[in-house]
Design a protein around this motif. Structure first.
Motif, PDB file in Angstrom:
ATOM      1  N   GLY A 172       8.455  -3.552  -4.123  1.00 32.52           N
ATOM      2  CA  GLY A 172       7.144  -4.220  -3.347  1.00 32.52           C
ATOM      3  C   GLY A 172       6.068  -4.310  -4.122  1.00 32.52           C
ATOM      4  O   GLY A 172       5.399  -5.353  -3.797  1.00 32.52           O
ATOM      5  N   GLY A 203       6.288  -8.297  -0.391  1.00 32.71           N
ATOM      6  CA  GLY A 203       6.376  -6.849  -0.859  1.00 32.71           C
ATOM      7  C   GLY A 203       6.385  -5.968   0.357  1.00 32.71           C
ATOM      8  O   GLY A 203       6.981  -4.809  -0.189  1.00 32.71           O
ATOM      9  N   LEU A 232       8.023  -1.913   0.890  1.00 30.22           N
ATOM     10  CA  LEU A 232       6.895  -0.665   0.950  1.00 30.22           C
ATOM     11  C   LEU A 232       7.108  -0.150   2.319  1.00 30.22           C
ATOM     12  O   LEU A 232       6.787   0.987   2.487  1.00 30.22           O
ATOM     13  CB  LEU A 232       5.531  -1.251   0.833  1.00 30.22           C
TER      14      LEU A 232
END
Length: 536
Positions: A108, A179, A183
Protein backbone atom coordinates in the motif's frame (compact mmCIF):
# COMPACT_ATOMS: atom_id res chain seq x y z
CA UNK A 1 -15.47 -29.56 26.04
CA UNK A 2 -12.87 -29.89 23.34
CA UNK A 3 -9.48 -28.38 23.99
CA UNK A 4 -6.05 -29.03 22.62
CA UNK A 5 -3.98 -29.98 25.68
CA UNK A 6 -0.39 -31.16 25.24
CA UNK A 7 0.42 -34.84 25.49
CA UNK A 8 3.63 -36.35 26.86
CA UNK A 9 5.42 -35.86 23.55
CA UNK A 10 4.85 -32.12 23.81
CA UNK A 11 2.45 -32.06 20.85
CA UNK A 12 -1.07 -30.78 21.50
CA UNK A 13 -3.73 -33.42 21.29
CA UNK A 14 -6.40 -33.35 18.62
CA UNK A 15 -9.89 -32.11 19.55
CA UNK A 16 -12.38 -34.55 20.98
CA UNK A 17 -15.19 -36.06 18.86
CA UNK A 18 -17.78 -33.51 19.98
CA UNK A 19 -15.81 -30.73 18.34
CA UNK A 20 -14.46 -27.47 19.66
CA UNK A 21 -17.10 -25.49 21.60
CA UNK A 22 -16.36 -22.30 19.65
CA UNK A 23 -15.87 -23.96 16.28
CA UNK A 24 -18.46 -21.90 14.36
CA UNK A 25 -16.98 -18.62 15.63
CA UNK A 26 -13.51 -19.86 14.68
CA UNK A 27 -14.83 -20.79 11.23
CA UNK A 28 -16.13 -17.25 10.79
CA UNK A 29 -12.73 -15.77 11.60
CA UNK A 30 -10.98 -18.28 9.32
CA UNK A 31 -13.31 -17.46 6.44
CA UNK A 32 -12.74 -13.73 6.88
CA UNK A 33 -8.97 -14.21 6.70
CA UNK A 34 -9.31 -16.52 3.70
CA UNK A 35 -11.59 -14.06 1.91
CA UNK A 36 -8.92 -11.38 2.18
CA UNK A 37 -6.35 -13.69 0.59
CA UNK A 38 -8.69 -14.63 -2.24
CA UNK A 39 -9.66 -11.02 -2.93
CA UNK A 40 -6.03 -10.21 -3.65
CA UNK A 41 -6.08 -12.71 -6.51
CA UNK A 42 -8.48 -10.47 -8.44
CA UNK A 43 -8.58 -7.02 -6.86
CA UNK A 44 -5.31 -5.86 -8.47
CA UNK A 45 -6.71 -6.28 -11.99
CA UNK A 46 -8.96 -3.23 -11.66
CA UNK A 47 -6.03 -1.09 -10.46
CA UNK A 48 -3.86 -1.70 -13.54
CA UNK A 49 -4.66 1.67 -15.21
CA UNK A 50 -3.84 3.55 -11.99
CA UNK A 51 -0.59 1.64 -11.49
CA UNK A 52 0.46 2.24 -15.07
CA UNK A 53 -0.15 5.96 -14.68
CA UNK A 54 1.17 6.66 -11.17
CA UNK A 55 4.11 4.22 -10.95
CA UNK A 56 4.98 4.46 -14.66
CA UNK A 57 4.73 0.67 -14.81
CA UNK A 58 5.56 -1.10 -18.04
CA UNK A 59 3.58 -4.08 -19.28
CA UNK A 60 6.20 -6.49 -17.90
CA UNK A 61 6.00 -4.75 -14.51
CA UNK A 62 2.23 -5.17 -14.43
CA UNK A 63 2.56 -8.86 -15.28
CA UNK A 64 5.00 -9.43 -12.43
CA UNK A 65 2.84 -7.46 -9.97
CA UNK A 66 0.00 -9.85 -10.70
CA UNK A 67 2.03 -13.05 -11.12
CA UNK A 68 4.45 -12.65 -8.18
CA UNK A 69 1.58 -13.30 -5.78
CA UNK A 70 0.17 -16.37 -7.54
CA UNK A 71 3.60 -17.87 -8.35
CA UNK A 72 4.86 -17.71 -4.76
CA UNK A 73 1.56 -18.83 -3.32
CA UNK A 74 1.10 -21.82 -5.63
CA UNK A 75 4.74 -22.88 -5.25
CA UNK A 76 4.63 -22.87 -1.44
CA UNK A 77 1.25 -24.51 -0.77
CA UNK A 78 2.60 -28.03 -0.17
CA UNK A 79 5.53 -26.78 1.90
CA UNK A 80 3.26 -24.52 3.93
CA UNK A 81 0.89 -27.40 4.67
CA UNK A 82 3.79 -29.62 5.74
CA UNK A 83 5.15 -26.89 8.02
CA UNK A 84 1.72 -26.51 9.62
CA UNK A 85 1.55 -30.24 10.36
CA UNK A 86 5.02 -30.28 11.86
CA UNK A 87 5.27 -26.99 13.76
CA UNK A 88 1.63 -26.34 14.63
CA UNK A 89 -1.33 -25.17 12.58
CA UNK A 90 -2.13 -22.30 14.93
CA UNK A 91 1.47 -21.02 14.76
CA UNK A 92 1.44 -21.13 10.97
CA UNK A 93 -1.98 -19.43 10.83
CA UNK A 94 -0.64 -16.59 12.99
CA UNK A 95 2.54 -16.40 10.89
CA UNK A 96 0.48 -16.30 7.70
CA UNK A 97 -1.70 -13.47 8.97
CA UNK A 98 1.35 -11.50 10.11
CA UNK A 99 3.17 -11.93 6.80
CA UNK A 100 0.08 -11.12 4.77
CA UNK A 101 -0.59 -8.00 6.82
CA UNK A 102 3.03 -6.82 6.61
CA UNK A 103 3.08 -7.44 2.85
CA UNK A 104 -0.17 -5.49 2.45
CA UNK A 105 1.27 -2.53 4.37
CA UNK A 106 4.42 -2.45 2.21
CA UNK A 107 2.35 -2.83 -0.97
CA UNK A 108 0.00 0.00 0.00
CA UNK A 109 2.91 2.36 0.66
CA UNK A 110 5.11 1.23 -2.26
CA UNK A 111 6.80 4.00 -4.22
CA UNK A 112 8.14 1.90 -7.09
CA UNK A 113 7.21 -1.14 -9.13
CA UNK A 114 10.07 -3.14 -7.57
CA UNK A 115 8.77 -2.49 -4.06
CA UNK A 116 5.26 -3.50 -5.05
CA UNK A 117 6.42 -6.73 -6.73
CA UNK A 118 8.47 -7.68 -3.65
CA UNK A 119 5.51 -6.91 -1.37
CA UNK A 120 3.20 -9.03 -3.50
CA UNK A 121 5.65 -11.94 -3.25
CA UNK A 122 5.67 -11.56 0.55
CA UNK A 123 1.88 -11.56 0.53
CA UNK A 124 2.02 -14.80 -1.48
CA UNK A 125 4.00 -16.47 1.32
CA UNK A 126 1.38 -15.40 3.85
CA UNK A 127 -1.41 -16.46 1.51
CA UNK A 128 0.04 -19.97 1.13
CA UNK A 129 0.19 -20.38 4.91
CA UNK A 130 -3.37 -19.10 5.33
CA UNK A 131 -4.98 -21.22 2.61
CA UNK A 132 -3.47 -24.44 3.98
CA UNK A 133 -3.88 -23.85 7.70
CA UNK A 134 -7.48 -22.66 7.47
CA UNK A 135 -8.72 -25.92 5.90
CA UNK A 136 -6.50 -27.99 8.23
CA UNK A 137 -7.96 -26.21 11.28
CA UNK A 138 -11.49 -26.81 9.97
CA UNK A 139 -10.75 -30.55 9.82
CA UNK A 140 -9.48 -30.49 13.41
CA UNK A 141 -12.18 -28.50 15.22
CA UNK A 142 -15.29 -30.02 13.61
CA UNK A 143 -16.66 -33.53 13.99
CA UNK A 144 -16.74 -35.82 10.93
CA UNK A 145 -20.51 -35.35 10.70
CA UNK A 146 -20.03 -31.58 10.50
CA UNK A 147 -17.18 -31.66 7.99
CA UNK A 148 -19.38 -31.46 4.84
CA UNK A 149 -21.18 -28.32 6.02
CA UNK A 150 -18.03 -26.65 7.40
CA UNK A 151 -16.06 -27.37 4.21
CA UNK A 152 -19.02 -26.14 2.17
CA UNK A 153 -18.92 -22.79 3.96
CA UNK A 154 -15.13 -22.67 3.61
CA UNK A 155 -15.46 -23.40 -0.14
CA UNK A 156 -18.17 -20.77 -0.63
CA UNK A 157 -15.70 -18.09 0.39
CA UNK A 158 -13.71 -18.82 -2.78
CA UNK A 159 -16.70 -17.99 -4.96
CA UNK A 160 -17.44 -14.92 -2.88
CA UNK A 161 -13.84 -13.74 -3.27
CA UNK A 162 -14.00 -14.12 -7.05
CA UNK A 163 -17.19 -12.09 -7.31
CA UNK A 164 -16.36 -9.45 -4.71
CA UNK A 165 -12.76 -8.71 -5.81
CA UNK A 166 -13.48 -6.52 -8.84
CA UNK A 167 -16.47 -4.88 -7.14
CA UNK A 168 -14.55 -3.94 -3.98
CA UNK A 169 -11.54 -2.87 -6.02
CA UNK A 170 -13.68 -0.66 -8.25
CA UNK A 171 -15.41 0.95 -5.26
CA UNK A 172 -12.15 1.67 -3.43
CA UNK A 173 -10.48 3.13 -6.53
CA UNK A 174 -13.45 5.43 -7.11
CA UNK A 175 -12.89 7.00 -3.67
CA UNK A 176 -9.20 6.53 -2.77
CA UNK A 177 -5.76 6.09 -4.32
CA UNK A 178 -4.57 2.69 -5.57
CA UNK A 179 -2.68 1.81 -2.37
CA UNK A 180 -5.95 1.63 -0.44
CA UNK A 181 -6.81 -1.71 -2.08
CA UNK A 182 -3.97 -3.22 -0.03
CA UNK A 183 -4.36 -1.21 3.16
CA UNK A 184 -7.94 -2.43 3.64
CA UNK A 185 -6.37 -5.82 4.43
CA UNK A 186 -4.76 -4.47 7.61
CA UNK A 187 -7.78 -4.36 9.93
CA UNK A 188 -8.85 -7.83 8.75
CA UNK A 189 -5.35 -9.22 9.38
CA UNK A 190 -5.25 -7.58 12.83
CA UNK A 191 -8.66 -8.99 13.76
CA UNK A 192 -7.63 -12.39 12.50
CA UNK A 193 -4.42 -12.32 14.55
CA UNK A 194 -6.25 -11.51 17.77
CA UNK A 195 -8.91 -14.13 17.11
CA UNK A 196 -6.34 -16.78 16.19
CA UNK A 197 -4.39 -16.20 19.39
CA UNK A 198 -7.49 -16.26 21.59
CA UNK A 199 -9.76 -18.81 19.92
CA UNK A 200 -7.93 -21.26 17.66
CA UNK A 201 -6.64 -24.42 19.41
CA UNK A 202 -3.16 -25.63 18.56
CA UNK A 203 -2.76 -28.98 16.82
CA UNK A 204 0.21 -30.69 15.27
CA UNK A 205 1.40 -34.23 14.74
CA UNK A 206 4.21 -35.93 16.64
CA UNK A 207 5.10 -38.88 14.47
CA UNK A 208 7.58 -41.68 14.37
CA UNK A 209 9.43 -42.57 11.15
CA UNK A 210 7.08 -44.08 8.59
CA UNK A 211 7.38 -47.84 8.28
CA UNK A 212 7.49 -49.24 4.77
CA UNK A 213 3.81 -50.10 4.16
CA UNK A 214 4.53 -52.50 1.31
CA UNK A 215 2.91 -52.55 -2.12
CA UNK A 216 -0.56 -53.44 -0.87
CA UNK A 217 -0.90 -50.63 1.64
CA UNK A 218 -3.06 -47.63 1.06
CA UNK A 219 -4.25 -44.92 3.41
CA UNK A 220 -7.65 -45.43 4.89
CA UNK A 221 -10.23 -42.78 5.64
CA UNK A 222 -9.33 -40.10 8.12
CA UNK A 223 -10.06 -40.96 11.71
CA UNK A 224 -12.48 -38.99 13.81
CA UNK A 225 -11.08 -36.04 15.75
CA UNK A 226 -9.38 -37.30 18.85
CA UNK A 227 -8.75 -40.83 17.60
CA UNK A 228 -5.21 -42.10 17.02
CA UNK A 229 -3.67 -41.33 13.66
CA UNK A 230 -2.86 -44.62 11.94
CA UNK A 231 0.26 -43.11 10.42
CA UNK A 232 1.60 -41.68 13.66
CA UNK A 233 2.88 -42.91 16.94
CA UNK A 234 4.96 -41.97 19.97
CA UNK A 235 8.55 -40.98 19.50
CA UNK A 236 10.50 -38.08 18.14
CA UNK A 237 8.91 -35.96 15.43
CA UNK A 238 9.97 -36.77 11.91
CA UNK A 239 12.69 -34.68 10.33
CA UNK A 240 11.57 -31.85 8.03
CA UNK A 241 11.71 -32.83 4.38
CA UNK A 242 13.75 -29.83 3.25
CA UNK A 243 14.70 -31.29 -0.13
CA UNK A 244 11.08 -32.21 -0.84
CA UNK A 245 9.98 -28.69 0.11
CA UNK A 246 12.58 -27.17 -2.22
CA UNK A 247 11.72 -29.47 -5.13
CA UNK A 248 7.95 -28.98 -4.80
CA UNK A 249 8.30 -25.20 -4.57
CA UNK A 250 10.59 -24.93 -7.61
CA UNK A 251 8.60 -27.46 -9.65
CA UNK A 252 5.16 -25.97 -9.01
CA UNK A 253 6.34 -22.37 -9.46
CA UNK A 254 7.98 -23.30 -12.77
CA UNK A 255 4.87 -25.14 -13.96
CA UNK A 256 2.54 -22.26 -13.08
CA UNK A 257 4.94 -19.78 -14.70
CA UNK A 258 4.94 -21.80 -17.92
CA UNK A 259 1.13 -21.82 -17.95
CA UNK A 260 0.95 -18.08 -17.27
CA UNK A 261 3.58 -17.25 -19.90
CA UNK A 262 2.10 -19.41 -22.67
CA UNK A 263 -0.52 -16.96 -24.00
CA UNK A 264 1.96 -14.04 -23.96
CA UNK A 265 5.14 -15.61 -25.30
CA UNK A 266 3.65 -18.46 -27.36
CA UNK A 267 3.27 -22.10 -26.37
CA UNK A 268 6.13 -23.20 -28.61
CA UNK A 269 8.56 -20.48 -27.50
CA UNK A 270 11.86 -21.49 -25.91
CA UNK A 271 10.91 -19.77 -22.64
CA UNK A 272 7.65 -21.67 -22.20
CA UNK A 273 8.90 -25.06 -23.39
CA UNK A 274 12.10 -24.76 -21.35
CA UNK A 275 10.26 -23.78 -18.18
CA UNK A 276 7.63 -26.48 -18.63
CA UNK A 277 10.32 -29.10 -19.29
CA UNK A 278 12.25 -28.03 -16.20
CA UNK A 279 9.04 -28.20 -14.14
CA UNK A 280 8.31 -31.76 -15.30
CA UNK A 281 11.86 -32.90 -14.49
CA UNK A 282 11.88 -31.27 -11.05
CA UNK A 283 8.44 -32.65 -10.14
CA UNK A 284 9.51 -36.13 -11.30
CA UNK A 285 12.57 -35.90 -9.04
CA UNK A 286 10.27 -34.72 -6.24
CA UNK A 287 7.98 -37.74 -6.67
CA UNK A 288 10.95 -40.13 -6.68
CA UNK A 289 12.42 -38.49 -3.59
CA UNK A 290 9.10 -38.60 -1.72
CA UNK A 291 8.69 -42.30 -2.47
CA UNK A 292 12.14 -43.11 -1.03
CA UNK A 293 12.62 -40.86 1.99
CA UNK A 294 11.43 -42.18 5.39
CA UNK A 295 10.05 -38.72 6.22
CA UNK A 296 8.06 -37.69 3.13
CA UNK A 297 6.29 -34.37 2.90
CA UNK A 298 3.75 -35.88 0.49
CA UNK A 299 3.42 -39.64 0.90
CA UNK A 300 3.22 -41.14 -2.60
CA UNK A 301 1.22 -44.06 -1.19
CA UNK A 302 -1.76 -41.71 -1.05
CA UNK A 303 -2.03 -42.07 -4.82
CA UNK A 304 -2.79 -45.79 -4.41
CA UNK A 305 -6.05 -44.87 -2.71
CA UNK A 306 -8.87 -44.56 -5.27
CA UNK A 307 -10.61 -42.01 -3.04
CA UNK A 308 -7.58 -39.77 -3.27
CA UNK A 309 -6.89 -40.22 -7.00
CA UNK A 310 -10.57 -39.82 -7.85
CA UNK A 311 -10.89 -36.62 -5.85
CA UNK A 312 -7.60 -35.29 -7.26
CA UNK A 313 -8.64 -35.85 -10.88
CA UNK A 314 -12.03 -34.28 -10.31
CA UNK A 315 -10.60 -31.30 -8.42
CA UNK A 316 -8.23 -30.42 -11.27
CA UNK A 317 -10.97 -30.57 -13.89
CA UNK A 318 -13.58 -28.64 -11.89
CA UNK A 319 -11.00 -25.88 -11.36
CA UNK A 320 -10.11 -26.17 -15.06
CA UNK A 321 -13.73 -25.61 -16.08
CA UNK A 322 -14.40 -22.85 -13.55
CA UNK A 323 -11.21 -20.86 -14.10
CA UNK A 324 -11.20 -21.10 -17.88
CA UNK A 325 -14.89 -20.54 -18.45
CA UNK A 326 -15.15 -17.52 -16.15
CA UNK A 327 -12.07 -16.01 -17.79
CA UNK A 328 -13.84 -16.37 -21.13
CA UNK A 329 -17.18 -15.19 -19.77
CA UNK A 330 -15.82 -11.86 -18.56
CA UNK A 331 -14.36 -11.26 -22.02
CA UNK A 332 -17.67 -12.15 -23.67
CA UNK A 333 -19.61 -9.75 -21.46
CA UNK A 334 -17.21 -6.88 -22.13
CA UNK A 335 -15.96 -7.38 -25.70
CA UNK A 336 -19.01 -8.94 -27.34
CA UNK A 337 -21.98 -7.66 -25.30
CA UNK A 338 -20.36 -4.29 -24.56
CA UNK A 339 -20.68 -4.14 -20.75
CA UNK A 340 -18.19 -2.13 -18.69
CA UNK A 341 -15.94 -3.85 -16.11
CA UNK A 342 -18.15 -3.04 -13.12
CA UNK A 343 -21.35 -4.01 -14.93
CA UNK A 344 -19.75 -7.23 -16.15
CA UNK A 345 -18.73 -8.03 -12.59
CA UNK A 346 -22.27 -7.44 -11.36
CA UNK A 347 -23.69 -9.71 -14.08
CA UNK A 348 -21.43 -12.60 -13.03
CA UNK A 349 -22.44 -12.19 -9.36
CA UNK A 350 -25.36 -14.70 -9.56
CA UNK A 351 -22.82 -17.51 -9.85
CA UNK A 352 -21.11 -16.60 -6.58
CA UNK A 353 -24.42 -15.86 -4.85
CA UNK A 354 -25.73 -19.32 -5.79
CA UNK A 355 -22.64 -20.97 -4.28
CA UNK A 356 -22.89 -18.86 -1.13
CA UNK A 357 -26.61 -19.51 -0.61
CA UNK A 358 -26.40 -23.27 -1.17
CA UNK A 359 -23.34 -23.75 1.03
CA UNK A 360 -24.09 -21.30 3.83
CA UNK A 361 -27.61 -22.69 4.17
CA UNK A 362 -26.24 -26.23 4.39
CA UNK A 363 -28.28 -27.44 1.40
CA UNK A 364 -25.16 -28.58 -0.45
CA UNK A 365 -23.88 -30.49 2.59
CA UNK A 366 -27.24 -32.20 3.16
CA UNK A 367 -27.38 -33.21 -0.49
CA UNK A 368 -23.88 -34.70 -0.23
CA UNK A 369 -24.82 -36.69 2.88
CA UNK A 370 -28.01 -37.96 1.27
CA UNK A 371 -26.61 -38.77 -2.18
CA UNK A 372 -23.11 -39.84 -1.18
CA UNK A 373 -19.83 -38.35 -2.35
CA UNK A 374 -19.56 -40.07 -5.79
CA UNK A 375 -23.09 -39.15 -6.86
CA UNK A 376 -22.74 -35.61 -5.49
CA UNK A 377 -19.55 -35.04 -7.45
CA UNK A 378 -21.02 -36.49 -10.64
CA UNK A 379 -24.25 -34.46 -10.33
CA UNK A 380 -22.29 -31.28 -9.56
CA UNK A 381 -20.02 -31.74 -12.56
CA UNK A 382 -23.00 -32.46 -14.82
CA UNK A 383 -24.65 -29.21 -13.67
CA UNK A 384 -21.39 -27.32 -14.16
CA UNK A 385 -20.98 -28.79 -17.64
CA UNK A 386 -24.59 -27.90 -18.48
CA UNK A 387 -23.97 -24.33 -17.38
CA UNK A 388 -21.00 -24.03 -19.70
CA UNK A 389 -23.07 -25.40 -22.60
CA UNK A 390 -25.84 -22.92 -21.81
CA UNK A 391 -23.42 -19.99 -21.90
CA UNK A 392 -21.87 -21.27 -25.14
CA UNK A 393 -25.16 -21.77 -27.00
CA UNK A 394 -27.71 -19.40 -25.46
CA UNK A 395 -25.84 -16.11 -24.99
CA UNK A 396 -26.95 -14.98 -28.45
CA UNK A 397 -30.47 -14.75 -27.00
CA UNK A 398 -29.37 -12.13 -24.48
CA UNK A 399 -28.42 -12.19 -20.82
CA UNK A 400 -31.12 -14.75 -19.94
CA UNK A 401 -29.07 -17.61 -21.42
CA UNK A 402 -25.97 -16.41 -19.60
CA UNK A 403 -27.92 -16.16 -16.33
CA UNK A 404 -29.16 -19.73 -16.68
CA UNK A 405 -25.58 -20.88 -17.25
CA UNK A 406 -24.31 -18.95 -14.23
CA UNK A 407 -26.96 -20.47 -11.96
CA UNK A 408 -26.16 -23.99 -13.19
CA UNK A 409 -22.42 -23.43 -12.73
CA UNK A 410 -23.04 -22.06 -9.23
CA UNK A 411 -25.20 -25.02 -8.24
CA UNK A 412 -22.69 -27.50 -9.64
CA UNK A 413 -19.77 -25.82 -7.91
CA UNK A 414 -21.64 -25.70 -4.60
CA UNK A 415 -22.30 -29.43 -4.82
CA UNK A 416 -19.09 -30.80 -6.33
CA UNK A 417 -16.47 -28.46 -4.87
CA UNK A 418 -16.94 -29.19 -1.14
CA UNK A 419 -17.54 -32.90 -1.82
CA UNK A 420 -14.25 -33.00 -3.72
CA UNK A 421 -12.33 -31.19 -0.96
CA UNK A 422 -13.87 -33.48 1.67
CA UNK A 423 -12.91 -36.56 -0.36
CA UNK A 424 -9.29 -35.38 -0.55
CA UNK A 425 -9.07 -34.53 3.14
CA UNK A 426 -10.80 -37.73 4.31
CA UNK A 427 -8.38 -39.88 2.27
CA UNK A 428 -5.41 -38.43 4.18
CA UNK A 429 -4.61 -39.21 7.86
CA UNK A 430 -5.38 -36.38 10.32
CA UNK A 431 -1.65 -35.94 11.02
CA UNK A 432 -1.26 -34.81 7.39
CA UNK A 433 -4.23 -32.41 7.35
CA UNK A 434 -1.98 -29.49 6.41
CA UNK A 435 -0.46 -31.39 3.49
CA UNK A 436 -3.98 -32.41 2.41
CA UNK A 437 -5.01 -28.76 2.39
CA UNK A 438 -1.86 -27.96 0.42
CA UNK A 439 -2.76 -30.60 -2.15
CA UNK A 440 -6.28 -29.19 -2.43
CA UNK A 441 -4.99 -25.64 -2.89
CA UNK A 442 -2.31 -26.70 -5.38
CA UNK A 443 -4.88 -28.53 -7.50
CA UNK A 444 -7.13 -25.46 -7.53
CA UNK A 445 -4.26 -23.17 -8.57
CA UNK A 446 -3.06 -25.60 -11.24
CA UNK A 447 -6.55 -26.26 -12.59
CA UNK A 448 -7.43 -22.57 -12.79
CA UNK A 449 -4.21 -21.71 -14.59
CA UNK A 450 -4.54 -24.66 -16.94
CA UNK A 451 -8.17 -23.78 -17.72
CA UNK A 452 -7.29 -20.20 -18.62
CA UNK A 453 -4.35 -21.34 -20.74
CA UNK A 454 -5.98 -24.23 -22.62
CA UNK A 455 -9.40 -22.70 -23.21
CA UNK A 456 -7.73 -19.40 -24.07
CA UNK A 457 -5.64 -21.26 -26.68
CA UNK A 458 -8.80 -22.84 -28.12
CA UNK A 459 -10.38 -19.39 -28.34
CA UNK A 460 -7.33 -17.90 -30.07
CA UNK A 461 -7.09 -20.76 -32.56
CA UNK A 462 -10.79 -20.62 -33.50
CA UNK A 463 -10.78 -16.83 -33.72
CA UNK A 464 -7.69 -16.79 -35.95
CA UNK A 465 -9.33 -19.29 -38.30
CA UNK A 466 -12.54 -17.24 -38.65
CA UNK A 467 -11.45 -13.61 -38.42
CA UNK A 468 -11.80 -11.84 -41.80
CA UNK A 469 -8.70 -9.64 -41.34
CA UNK A 470 -5.04 -10.38 -40.75
CA UNK A 471 -4.93 -10.23 -36.92
CA UNK A 472 -4.95 -12.76 -34.08
CA UNK A 473 -6.24 -10.59 -31.21
CA UNK A 474 -9.62 -8.92 -30.92
CA UNK A 475 -8.36 -5.32 -30.45
CA UNK A 476 -5.99 -5.67 -33.42
CA UNK A 477 -8.72 -7.20 -35.59
CA UNK A 478 -11.18 -4.44 -34.70
CA UNK A 479 -8.57 -1.79 -35.47
CA UNK A 480 -7.90 -3.39 -38.85
CA UNK A 481 -11.59 -3.62 -39.80
CA UNK A 482 -12.45 -1.23 -42.65
CA UNK A 483 -16.17 -0.77 -42.01
CA UNK A 484 -19.02 -1.66 -39.69
CA UNK A 485 -19.89 -4.87 -41.52
CA UNK A 486 -16.32 -6.17 -41.21
CA UNK A 487 -16.29 -5.14 -37.54
CA UNK A 488 -19.44 -7.18 -36.96
CA UNK A 489 -17.83 -10.20 -38.61
CA UNK A 490 -14.83 -9.83 -36.30
CA UNK A 491 -17.12 -9.83 -33.24
CA UNK A 492 -19.02 -12.83 -34.62
CA UNK A 493 -15.74 -14.70 -35.08
CA UNK A 494 -14.72 -13.89 -31.51
CA UNK A 495 -18.11 -15.00 -30.17
CA UNK A 496 -17.75 -18.26 -32.10
CA UNK A 497 -14.31 -18.80 -30.57
CA UNK A 498 -15.72 -18.20 -27.10
CA UNK A 499 -18.52 -20.73 -27.69
CA UNK A 500 -16.10 -23.36 -28.96
CA UNK A 501 -13.80 -22.96 -25.96
CA UNK A 502 -16.74 -23.08 -23.51
CA UNK A 503 -17.90 -26.34 -25.10
CA UNK A 504 -14.38 -27.74 -24.77
CA UNK A 505 -14.44 -26.81 -21.08
CA UNK A 506 -17.84 -28.47 -20.67
CA UNK A 507 -16.52 -31.72 -22.17
CA UNK A 508 -13.48 -31.69 -19.85
CA UNK A 509 -15.63 -31.07 -16.77
CA UNK A 510 -18.09 -33.82 -17.68
CA UNK A 511 -15.22 -36.26 -18.24
CA UNK A 512 -13.77 -35.31 -14.87
CA UNK A 513 -17.09 -35.93 -13.13
CA UNK A 514 -17.48 -39.40 -14.63
CA UNK A 515 -13.86 -40.33 -13.85
CA UNK A 516 -13.92 -39.04 -10.27
CA UNK A 517 -17.29 -40.64 -9.49
CA UNK A 518 -16.18 -44.00 -10.91
CA UNK A 519 -12.96 -44.06 -8.88
CA UNK A 520 -14.71 -42.98 -5.69
CA UNK A 521 -17.47 -45.55 -6.18
CA UNK A 522 -14.90 -48.31 -6.65
CA UNK A 523 -13.07 -47.16 -3.50
CA UNK A 524 -16.30 -47.24 -1.47
CA UNK A 525 -17.11 -50.72 -2.79
CA UNK A 526 -13.63 -51.95 -1.88
CA UNK A 527 -13.96 -50.50 1.63
CA UNK A 528 -17.33 -52.21 2.08
CA UNK A 529 -15.86 -55.56 1.05
CA UNK A 530 -12.96 -55.17 3.47
CA UNK A 531 -15.34 -54.22 6.28
CA UNK A 532 -17.57 -57.22 5.51
CA UNK A 533 -14.59 -59.60 5.56
CA UNK A 534 -13.37 -58.11 8.84
CA UNK A 535 -16.84 -58.53 10.35
CA UNK A 536 -17.06 -62.11 9.15
Amino acid sequence: MSTASPDRTGAPSLPQPQGHPQRWLILGVICLAQLTVLLDNTVLNVAIPSLTRELHAATSDIQWMINAYSLVQSGLLLSAGSAADRYGRKKMLIAGLALFGAGSLVAGLAQSTGQLIAARAGMGVGGALLLTTTLAVVMQIFTPDEHPKAIGIWSAVSALGFAAGPLIGGFVLNHFWWGAIFLINLPVAALGLVAAVVLVPESKAARAPRPDPGPAAAPGPAAAPGSPDPGSGPGRPDRPDLLGALLSTVGMAALVYAIISGPTHGWTSARVLGTAGAAVVVLAVFARHESRTPYPMLDMHFFRDRRFTGAVSGAVLIAFGMGGSLFLLTQHLQFVLGYGPLEAGLRTAPLALTVVVLNFSGLGARATVKLGTPVSILLGMVLLSGGLVSIALLTEHGYAGTLLGLLLIGAGTALAGPAMAHAIMSAIPPAKAGVGAGVNGTLAEFGNGLGVAVLGAVLTSRFAALVPVAATSLPAALAAAHDGAERDRVLDAYASGLSTSQLAGAAAVLLGGVLAAALLRRAERADSEVAAEAGA
